[in-house]
Design a protein around this motif. Structure first.
Motif, PDB file in Angstrom:
ATOM      1  N   CYS A  65      -6.105  -0.535   2.911  1.00 53.82           N
ATOM      2  CA  CYS A  65      -5.373  -0.280   4.204  1.00 53.82           C
ATOM      3  C   CYS A  65      -6.153   0.856   4.996  1.00 53.82           C
ATOM      4  O   CYS A  65      -6.377   1.838   4.433  1.00 53.82           O
ATOM      5  CB  CYS A  65      -3.970   0.214   3.482  1.00 53.82           C
ATOM      6  SG  CYS A  65      -2.798   0.941   4.941  1.00 53.82           S
ATOM      7  N   ILE A  78      -4.656   2.653   7.330  1.00 51.35           N
ATOM      8  CA  ILE A  78      -3.915   3.634   7.628  1.00 51.35           C
ATOM      9  C   ILE A  78      -3.841   4.836   6.341  1.00 51.35           C
ATOM     10  O   ILE A  78      -4.132   5.761   6.524  1.00 51.35           O
ATOM     11  CB  ILE A  78      -2.473   3.290   7.855  1.00 51.35           C
ATOM     12  CG1 ILE A  78      -2.564   2.229   9.130  1.00 51.35           C
ATOM     13  CG2 ILE A  78      -1.383   4.325   8.288  1.00 51.35           C
ATOM     14  CD1 ILE A  78      -1.311   1.487   9.519  1.00 51.35           C
ATOM     15  N   CYS A  79      -3.553   4.112   5.339  1.00 55.89           N
ATOM     16  CA  CYS A  79      -3.170   5.281   3.988  1.00 55.89           C
ATOM     17  C   CYS A  79      -4.617   5.140   3.204  1.00 55.89           C
ATOM     18  O   CYS A  79      -4.552   6.082   2.253  1.00 55.89           O
ATOM     19  CB  CYS A  79      -2.086   4.970   3.312  1.00 55.89           C
ATOM     20  SG  CYS A  79      -2.169   3.254   2.627  1.00 55.89           S
ATOM     21  N   CYS A  90       0.997  -1.166   0.145  1.00 57.92           N
ATOM     22  CA  CYS A  90      -0.058   0.163   0.061  1.00 57.92           C
ATOM     23  C   CYS A  90       0.889   1.343   0.033  1.00 57.92           C
ATOM     24  O   CYS A  90       1.929   1.182  -0.100  1.00 57.92           O
ATOM     25  CB  CYS A  90      -0.812  -0.178   1.249  1.00 57.92           C
ATOM     26  SG  CYS A  90      -0.159   0.125   2.770  1.00 57.92           S
ATOM     27  N   LEU A  91       0.552   2.350  -0.015  1.00 58.82           N
ATOM     28  CA  LEU A  91       0.970   3.714  -0.043  1.00 58.82           C
ATOM     29  C   LEU A  91       1.776   3.796   1.081  1.00 58.82           C
ATOM     30  O   LEU A  91       2.825   4.476   0.977  1.00 58.82           O
ATOM     31  CB  LEU A  91      -0.305   4.698  -0.086  1.00 58.82           C
ATOM     32  CG  LEU A  91       0.423   6.117  -0.380  1.00 58.82           C
ATOM     33  CD1 LEU A  91       1.469   6.509  -1.179  1.00 58.82           C
ATOM     34  CD2 LEU A  91      -0.657   7.272  -0.143  1.00 58.82           C
ATOM     35  N   CYS A  92       1.291   3.495   2.497  1.00 59.37           N
ATOM     36  CA  CYS A  92       2.343   3.804   3.723  1.00 59.37           C
ATOM     37  C   CYS A  92       3.240   2.798   3.664  1.00 59.37           C
ATOM     38  O   CYS A  92       4.084   2.940   4.597  1.00 59.37           O
ATOM     39  CB  CYS A  92       1.325   3.900   4.668  1.00 59.37           C
ATOM     40  SG  CYS A  92       0.494   2.660   5.212  1.00 59.37           S
ATOM     41  N   GLY A  93       3.125   1.482   3.098  1.00 63.71           N
ATOM     42  CA  GLY A  93       3.957   0.325   3.418  1.00 63.71           C
ATOM     43  C   GLY A  93       3.670  -0.510   4.390  1.00 63.71           C
ATOM     44  O   GLY A  93       4.350  -1.660   4.466  1.00 63.71           O
ATOM     45  N   ASP A  94       2.653  -0.346   5.122  1.00 62.63           N
ATOM     46  CA  ASP A  94       2.293  -1.221   6.352  1.00 62.63           C
ATOM     47  C   ASP A  94       1.873  -2.673   5.677  1.00 62.63           C
ATOM     48  O   ASP A  94       2.237  -3.674   5.981  1.00 62.63           O
ATOM     49  CB  ASP A  94       1.287  -0.538   7.203  1.00 62.63           C
ATOM     50  CG  ASP A  94       1.449  -1.386   8.732  1.00 62.63           C
ATOM     51  OD1 ASP A  94       2.274  -1.594   9.191  1.00 62.63           O
ATOM     52  OD2 ASP A  94       0.221  -1.956   9.016  1.00 62.63           O
TER      53      ASP A  94
HETATM   54 ZN   LIG Z   1      -1.130   1.869   3.927  1.00 61.77          ZN
END
Ligand SMILES: [Zn+2]
Ligand SMILES: [Zn+2]
Length: 132
Positions: A72, A74-75, A7-11
């Protein structure tokens, strides 16, 4: 060759084991709302998609009675689409979430009858008014 993505935030990080299937660009109204324009994805067997990190950050939104969309928390990245049916064999993985180079190209544009008016479809891939 296996593919990986996130995903964008990498989590949320995942990998795809084995061969990938058809790449579709979906122009349905739900994909437009979800992604911002249209949503391109590659079909892979459910058991070929391995979530390597951030499984707790992956949530599923039931976008219709028959399908849900993974993102995700988060992001907000729009990552996956799958049929809710337990027996559904495949999951669609966003090609934009894959690490480059993907080696993929769009095979088919679907639901072009619902395409938004603010963008044009480019390229030579076949087009289907419905689900193809
Ligand atoms: Zn994310
Ligand atoms: Zn769609």
């Amino acid at each position: 060759m296996s593919k990986a993505g996130g995903c964008l935030c990498g989590d949320v990080r995942f990998r795809i084991e084995g061969e990938t299937g058809r790449v579709t660009a979906c122009h349905c109204t739900q994909c437009q709302r979800w992604s911002g324009t249209y949503w391109s994805s590659v079909s892979v067997p459910q058991d070929a998609l391995v979530i390597e990190h951030g499984a707790e950050s992956l949530a599923w939104y039931p976008s219709s009675e028959r399908a849900e969309r993974g993102f995700c928390v988060i992001c907000g990245a729009s990552l996956f689409w799958r049929q809710i049916d337990e027996a559904a064999p495949h999951v669609a993985v966003a090609i934009g979430a894959l690490d480059q180079p993907t080696g993929l190209s769009v095979d088919l544009h679907i639901f072009t009858a619902d395409k938004g008016d603010a963008y044009q479809i480019g390229g030579d891939a076949p087009r289907a008014a419905g689900d193809g």
